[in-house]
Structure formats: structure tokens, C-alpha cells
Design a protein around this motif. Structure first.
Motif, PDB file in Angstrom:
ATOM      1  N   ILE A  94      -5.933  -1.432 -10.408  1.00  0.00           N
ATOM      2  CA  ILE A  94      -6.058  -0.830 -11.734  1.00  0.00           C
ATOM      3  C   ILE A  94      -4.711  -0.580 -12.402  1.00  0.00           C
ATOM      4  O   ILE A  94      -4.571  -0.736 -13.608  1.00  0.00           O
ATOM      5  N   GLY A  95      -3.701  -0.160 -11.627  1.00  0.00           N
ATOM      6  CA  GLY A  95      -2.428   0.214 -12.255  1.00  0.00           C
ATOM      7  C   GLY A  95      -1.223  -0.174 -11.428  1.00  0.00           C
ATOM      8  O   GLY A  95      -1.332  -0.659 -10.311  1.00  0.00           O
ATOM      9  N   GLY A  96      -0.046   0.044 -11.999  1.00  0.00           N
ATOM     10  CA  GLY A  96       1.197  -0.190 -11.292  1.00  0.00           C
ATOM     11  C   GLY A  96       1.675  -1.632 -11.379  1.00  0.00           C
ATOM     12  O   GLY A  96       1.231  -2.418 -12.213  1.00  0.00           O
ATOM     13  N   VAL A  97       2.582  -1.974 -10.468  1.00  0.00           N
ATOM     14  CA  VAL A  97       3.219  -3.294 -10.459  1.00  0.00           C
ATOM     15  C   VAL A  97       2.192  -4.407 -10.306  1.00  0.00           C
ATOM     16  O   VAL A  97       2.320  -5.471 -10.921  1.00  0.00           O
ATOM     17  N   TRP A  98       1.187  -4.184  -9.480  1.00  0.00           N
ATOM     18  CA  TRP A  98       0.160  -5.213  -9.220  1.00  0.00           C
ATOM     19  C   TRP A  98      -1.055  -5.074 -10.146  1.00  0.00           C
ATOM     20  O   TRP A  98      -2.116  -5.622  -9.862  1.00  0.00           O
ATOM     21  N   ARG A  99      -0.915  -4.354 -11.221  1.00  0.00           N
ATOM     22  CA  ARG A  99      -2.035  -4.145 -12.142  1.00  0.00           C
ATOM     23  C   ARG A  99      -2.701  -5.471 -12.516  1.00  0.00           C
ATOM     24  O   ARG A  99      -2.020  -6.454 -12.813  1.00  0.00           O
ATOM     25  N   PHE A 133      -3.584  -0.654  -1.349  1.00  0.00           N
ATOM     26  CA  PHE A 133      -2.863  -1.550  -2.255  1.00  0.00           C
ATOM     27  C   PHE A 133      -2.619  -0.886  -3.612  1.00  0.00           C
ATOM     28  O   PHE A 133      -1.568  -1.061  -4.215  1.00  0.00           O
ATOM     29  N   GLU A 134      -3.576  -0.116  -4.084  1.00  0.00           N
ATOM     30  CA  GLU A 134      -3.397   0.598  -5.356  1.00  0.00           C
ATOM     31  C   GLU A 134      -2.231   1.583  -5.241  1.00  0.00           C
ATOM     32  O   GLU A 134      -1.419   1.725  -6.161  1.00  0.00           O
ATOM     33  N   THR A 135      -2.131   2.259  -4.098  1.00  0.00           N
ATOM     34  CA  THR A 135      -1.061   3.218  -3.869  1.00  0.00           C
ATOM     35  C   THR A 135       0.296   2.518  -3.823  1.00  0.00           C
ATOM     36  O   THR A 135       1.270   2.982  -4.419  1.00  0.00           O
ATOM     37  N   ALA A 136       0.353   1.398  -3.121  1.00  0.00           N
ATOM     38  CA  ALA A 136       1.596   0.627  -3.047  1.00  0.00           C
ATOM     39  C   ALA A 136       1.998   0.131  -4.430  1.00  0.00           C
ATOM     40  O   ALA A 136       3.183   0.156  -4.796  1.00  0.00           O
ATOM     41  N   SER A 137       1.027  -0.303  -5.205  1.00  0.00           N
ATOM     42  CA  SER A 137       1.289  -0.802  -6.555  1.00  0.00           C
ATOM     43  C   SER A 137       1.920   0.273  -7.436  1.00  0.00           C
ATOM     44  O   SER A 137       2.693  -0.036  -8.348  1.00  0.00           O
ATOM     45  N   ARG A 138       1.618   1.537  -7.138  1.00  0.00           N
ATOM     46  CA  ARG A 138       2.122   2.662  -7.937  1.00  0.00           C
ATOM     47  C   ARG A 138       3.375   3.285  -7.330  1.00  0.00           C
ATOM     48  O   ARG A 138       3.649   4.464  -7.523  1.00  0.00           O
ATOM     49  N   SER A 139       4.125   2.480  -6.572  1.00  0.00           N
ATOM     50  CA  SER A 139       5.483   2.824  -6.117  1.00  0.00           C
ATOM     51  C   SER A 139       5.569   3.864  -5.018  1.00  0.00           C
ATOM     52  O   SER A 139       6.608   4.514  -4.853  1.00  0.00           O
ATOM     53  N   ALA A 140       4.491   4.045  -4.229  1.00  0.00           N
ATOM     54  CA  ALA A 140       4.622   4.906  -3.043  1.00  0.00           C
ATOM     55  C   ALA A 140       5.736   4.355  -2.152  1.00  0.00           C
ATOM     56  O   ALA A 140       5.904   3.135  -2.045  1.00  0.00           O
ATOM     57  N   ASP A 141       6.495   5.237  -1.521  1.00  0.00           N
ATOM     58  CA  ASP A 141       7.565   4.776  -0.627  1.00  0.00           C
ATOM     59  C   ASP A 141       7.003   3.980   0.539  1.00  0.00           C
ATOM     60  O   ASP A 141       7.606   3.010   0.985  1.00  0.00           O
ATOM     61  N   GLU A 142       5.850   4.427   1.039  1.00  0.00           N
ATOM     62  CA  GLU A 142       5.220   3.741   2.175  1.00  0.00           C
ATOM     63  C   GLU A 142       3.709   3.874   2.074  1.00  0.00           C
ATOM     64  O   GLU A 142       3.194   4.965   1.828  1.00  0.00           O
ATOM     65  N   GLU A 160     -10.343   4.753 -10.477  1.00  0.00           N
ATOM     66  CA  GLU A 160      -9.669   5.146 -11.719  1.00  0.00           C
ATOM     67  C   GLU A 160      -9.573   6.662 -11.818  1.00  0.00           C
ATOM     68  O   GLU A 160      -8.533   7.220 -12.185  1.00  0.00           O
ATOM     69  N   THR A 161     -10.653   7.350 -11.469  1.00  0.00           N
ATOM     70  CA  THR A 161     -10.638   8.815 -11.482  1.00  0.00           C
ATOM     71  C   THR A 161      -9.629   9.355 -10.480  1.00  0.00           C
ATOM     72  O   THR A 161      -8.821  10.236 -10.804  1.00  0.00           O
ATOM     73  N   LEU A 162      -9.654   8.841  -9.256  1.00  0.00           N
ATOM     74  CA  LEU A 162      -8.717   9.296  -8.227  1.00  0.00           C
ATOM     75  C   LEU A 162      -7.275   9.153  -8.692  1.00  0.00           C
ATOM     76  O   LEU A 162      -6.477  10.094  -8.575  1.00  0.00           O
ATOM     77  N   PHE A 163      -6.924   7.989  -9.219  1.00  0.00           N
ATOM     78  CA  PHE A 163      -5.521   7.777  -9.566  1.00  0.00           C
ATOM     79  C   PHE A 163      -5.142   8.457 -10.876  1.00  0.00           C
ATOM     80  O   PHE A 163      -3.964   8.681 -11.127  1.00  0.00           O
ATOM     81  N   ASN A 164      -6.118   8.856 -11.677  1.00  0.00           N
ATOM     82  CA  ASN A 164      -5.822   9.777 -12.782  1.00  0.00           C
ATOM     83  C   ASN A 164      -5.455  11.151 -12.221  1.00  0.00           C
ATOM     84  O   ASN A 164      -4.578  11.828 -12.746  1.00  0.00           O
ATOM     85  N   TRP A 165      -6.153  11.570 -11.153  1.00  0.00           N
ATOM     86  CA  TRP A 165      -5.799  12.833 -10.502  1.00  0.00           C
ATOM     87  C   TRP A 165      -4.393  12.787  -9.930  1.00  0.00           C
ATOM     88  O   TRP A 165      -3.640  13.750 -10.036  1.00  0.00           O
ATOM     89  N   LEU A 166      -4.054  11.664  -9.293  1.00  0.00           N
ATOM     90  CA  LEU A 166      -2.776  11.558  -8.584  1.00  0.00           C
ATOM     91  C   LEU A 166      -1.603  11.230  -9.508  1.00  0.00           C
ATOM     92  O   LEU A 166      -0.460  11.554  -9.207  1.00  0.00           O
TER      93      LEU A 166
END
Length: 196
Positions: free
Chosen positions: A10-15, A63-72, A36-42
Motif C-alpha cells: 500500500i505505501g512506502g518505497v515498494w508502493r 513487506f509493508e513494514t520494510a517498504s516504510r523504512s523500518a530498520d529491520e 490500510e487501517t493498521l498502517f494509518n495507525w502506525l
């Protein structure tokens, strides 16, 4: 190996990139609406966070988390076929590099948490097969010890909508349920550490 469908990031580098999902019993990717709801929260930027997806499955959350620049982003999957599919999908996605590191581990997610140091991650996803509620309870207990959300991450849980959340609250005594949503089949909730 039957591939049933694709889900999009949904979002980030791999959107808008897509993940191919195996057609396998008990593999139930989080829906677009729930993610989408979860990552609006985060929030859109997860930099500085280490995330653990304890029951990785399709890889949608990791993958969604990685796309949004999590360190790991650590993704743990017990089923060998699903694990291999995650490796393939990561290789395809990684043609466009991201900020952080993705680790895809073949193994048992609860055992991984049991070995993890106290407060060694900031975001933990728990979305086990719905027909095994004891997995969720065991994982939640360990997640409460391993997670130090720093006010930004938390413990995210997906469970059947008939699941009694009081069982989770008992296992997470130092955590507060701050966000929740419900669909026809799913409850999605986010816990954050209670302020001391």
C-alpha cells in the motif's frame, strides 16, 4: 505450487508492487482494508523500528513494514513452501532497494520470540492461523516481554471476530489496547505499552 492471487503493497518505497500468494489452506493475508487501517495507525515512516512478523504467511505485513523504512523487518514462517515463496517475493521486490534490512527465517515464530532478548523489538505482528487460538495466546505472552514500542510501534494482533480480547489483556498486563477495528471475520487491534 499453486499461486492463487496477488496482493499489493500500500505505501512506502515498494508502493503498488505486488506480492504473489500461494493458494494454501490457512494462508489468509491481511486484507487491503485492514492493512490500510493498521498502517494509518502506525504512520508512513517506520524508520528506527525493528519489526517482527511472527507468523509471516503471505508476507503482507512484513513487506509493508520494510517498504516504510523500518530498520529491520524479521519475517518468520514455519511452512517450508510458504517460506520459499517469501524468499522469491523478496528477491523480486529487492530490485528496488529499501532503507532497512529484511530477514526471512524458516522456523517457529513462538520459539523465535522465546529466544529473543527483552525489549529487543519495537513492533510485533501476531496473525496466526485462526483455527489455532493457543498460538496467539502463547505468542502474545512472549511479545509483551520482547516488545518495547517507544510510543511508535506496538503489538498488532489479528484474530477471529469472536475472539475474547480479555484473554489478551490478561496476558499483556503492562499494555493498553489503543486502536481496534472489526470486519465481518476479523478483529484487528494495536496494543501499546502503558506509561509507568
Amino acid at each position: 505450487m499453486a499461486l492463487s492471487h496477488r496482493i499489493r503493497i500500500i505505501g512506502g518505497v515498494w508502493r503498488s508492487r505486488q506480492i504473489q500468494v500461494l493458494d494454501q489452506q490457512d494462508l489468509r493475508p491481511s486484507s487491503d482494508r485492514v492493512r490500510e487501517t493498521l498502517f494509518n495507525w502506525l504512520g508512513p515512516d517506520l524508520s528506527g523500528l525493528k519489526a517482527i512478523d511472527v507468523f509471516a504467511g503471505s508476507g503482507a505485513l512484513g513487506f509493508e513494514t520494510a517498504s516504510r523504512s523500518a530498520d529491520e523487518a524479521v519475517m518468520i514462517e514455519k511452512d517450508k513452501r510458504i517460506h520459499n515463496q517469501l524468499l522469491i517475493q523478496h528477491q523480486l521486490l529487492n530490485s528496488y532497494p529499501i532503507h532497512g534490512e529484511v530477514k526471512i527465517i524458516h522456523g517457529d515464530g513462538i520459539s523465535y520470540l522465546q529466544r529473543a532478548d527483552d525489549r529487543s523489538a519495537q513492533l510485533i505482528f501476531l496473525d496466526p492461523p485462526f483455527n489455532q487460538p493457543n498460538l496467539l495466546l502463547s505468542a502474545a505472552q512472549e511479545a509483551g516481554r520482547v516488545c518495547d514500542d517507544q510510543g511508535r510501534g506496538g503489538i498488532y494482533i489479528e484474530c477471529p471476530n469472536d475472539f475474547d480480547l480479555r484473554d489478551l489483556s490478561t496476558l499483556l498486563p503492562n499494555w493498553t489496547l489503543i486502536k481496534s477495528m472489526e470486519t465481518a471475520q476479523v478483529k484487528a487491534v494495536l496494543f501499546r505499552r502503558s506509561s509507568s
